[in-house]
Design a protein around this motif. Structure first.
Motif, mmCIF file in Angstrom:
data_model
loop_
_atom_site.group_PDB
_atom_site.id
_atom_site.type_symbol
_atom_site.label_atom_id
_atom_site.label_comp_id
_atom_site.label_asym_id
_atom_site.label_seq_id
_atom_site.Cartn_x
_atom_site.Cartn_y
_atom_site.Cartn_z
ATOM 1 N N ARG A 1 1.462 7.238 14.816
ATOM 2 C CA ARG A 1 1.935 5.869 15.012
ATOM 3 C C ARG A 1 0.820 4.879 14.715
ATOM 4 N N ASP A 2 -0.410 5.213 15.109
ATOM 5 C CA ASP A 2 -1.558 4.341 14.829
ATOM 6 C C ASP A 2 -1.803 4.231 13.323
ATOM 7 N N ASP A 3 -1.645 5.358 12.621
ATOM 8 C CA ASP A 3 -1.822 5.350 11.161
ATOM 9 C C ASP A 3 -0.795 4.419 10.510
ATOM 10 N N PHE A 4 0.429 4.474 10.988
ATOM 11 C CA PHE A 4 1.485 3.616 10.452
ATOM 12 C C PHE A 4 1.144 2.149 10.694
ATOM 13 N N GLU A 5 0.724 1.843 11.885
ATOM 14 C CA GLU A 5 0.360 0.471 12.231
ATOM 15 C C GLU A 5 -0.817 -0.019 11.392
ATOM 16 N N SER A 6 -1.757 0.882 11.110
ATOM 17 C CA SER A 6 -2.945 0.508 10.341
ATOM 18 C C SER A 6 -2.599 0.046 8.930
ATOM 19 N N ILE A 7 -1.547 0.599 8.367
ATOM 20 C CA ILE A 7 -1.114 0.172 7.032
ATOM 21 C C ILE A 7 -0.763 -1.312 7.050
ATOM 22 N N PHE A 8 -0.092 -1.747 8.096
ATOM 23 C CA PHE A 8 0.293 -3.151 8.210
ATOM 24 C C PHE A 8 -0.918 -4.025 8.534
ATOM 25 N N LYS A 9 -1.851 -3.500 9.306
ATOM 26 C CA LYS A 9 -3.067 -4.268 9.603
ATOM 27 C C LYS A 9 -3.852 -4.534 8.324
ATOM 28 N N THR A 10 -3.962 -3.497 7.498
ATOM 29 C CA THR A 10 -4.678 -3.664 6.222
ATOM 30 C C THR A 10 -3.983 -4.685 5.335
ATOM 31 N N ALA A 11 -2.669 -4.595 5.232
ATOM 32 C CA ALA A 11 -1.918 -5.532 4.390
ATOM 33 C C ALA A 11 -2.058 -6.957 4.909
ATOM 34 N N LEU A 12 -1.990 -7.134 6.209
ATOM 35 C CA LEU A 12 -2.127 -8.469 6.784
ATOM 36 C C LEU A 12 -3.526 -9.025 6.545
ATOM 37 N N GLN A 13 -4.545 -8.193 6.753
ATOM 38 C CA GLN A 13 -5.913 -8.664 6.545
ATOM 39 C C GLN A 13 -6.148 -9.040 5.089
ATOM 40 N N GLN A 14 -5.581 -8.292 4.162
ATOM 41 C CA GLN A 14 -5.732 -8.627 2.742
ATOM 42 C C GLN A 14 -5.067 -9.968 2.422
ATOM 43 N N ALA A 15 -3.930 -10.236 3.038
ATOM 44 C CA ALA A 15 -3.256 -11.521 2.832
ATOM 45 C C ALA A 15 -4.063 -12.660 3.445
#
Length: 212
Positions: free
Chosen positions: A139-153
């Motif tokens: 679940r943490d790995d899944f959430e991390s994908i969104f964290k990375t995408a948000l930080q890039q934006a």
């Protein structure tokens, strides 16, 4: 349509049938109120068929949870593979894909929402505690994908600066809330669910819009 024969059924279909039936039971009754008998009755099978594959109800629950997470990862994979997307559109695409998955796989994702919370304070074996840690890690790995995408934006100036960890939890939590209010409608199509997903994501993205 003719019934699939043993030779035409995909490998693992027996376990897949059990997992699907268990997901329905866990969604409708909750983990604690569901028994192996309930799952067997839904399949019109014996408990022995289930115990052939699963030693305990908890082990079966874990497999339902794994399947639910696998479907979430599969749903966002095409967005991650699309190299033409800019940071903001990738974030939007991920959120829309997640929202659609919550509807497309409503049964399994409801069980995922029950998830580890069901067992966190239960008396379990060390093997089960390790399984819980593995599920939390997924679940943490899944959430991390969104964290990375948000930080890039954010880094691209396309989204307002924010605490990415807290913000992603709010974004995913907001979409997950659909499990409580969404119900499939008669003759509902994939296009209908995609339209609803767009409407769910739009206000979340609007709240992240970077100021001019």
């Amino acid at each position: 349509m003719p019934k699939p024969t043993k030779s035409t059924r995909p490998k693992g279909w027996r376990k897949a049938e059990i997992i699907d039936a268990a997901a329905q039971c866990f969604m409708e009754r909750g983990y604690h109120a569901t028994s192996v008998d309930d799952v067997a009755n839904r399949m019109n099978a014996t408990k022995g068929r289930i115990y052939h594959h699963y030693a305990t109800k908890t082990d079966l629950f874990f497999d339902v949870h794994r399947e639910g997470m696998a479907r979430l990862f599969a749903a966002i994979a095409p967005v991650l593979e699309d190299t033409s997307l800019g940071p903001r559109n990738r974030l939007i695409g991920l959120l829309q894909a997640h929202a659609r998955a919550m509807m497309d796989h409503h049964t399994f994702e409801t069980v995922v929402a029950q998830g580890v919370q069901v067992h966190r304070f239960d008396q379990t074996t060390e093997d089960q505690r390790q399984t819980m840690r593995d599920l939390i890690s997924t679940r943490d790995d899944f959430e991390s994908i969104f964290k990375t995408a948000l930080q890039q934006a954010v880094d691209a100036g396309q989204v307002a600066p924010c605490d990415t960890s807290v913000t992603v939890k709010v974004l995913l939590g907001g979409l997950q809330w659909s499990l409580f209010w969404y119900r499939p409608k008669p003759r509902e199509t994939a296009a209908d669910r995609a339209d609803l997903a767009d409407k769910m994501v739009a206000p979340l993205i609007h709240g992240l819009t970077a100021p001019d």
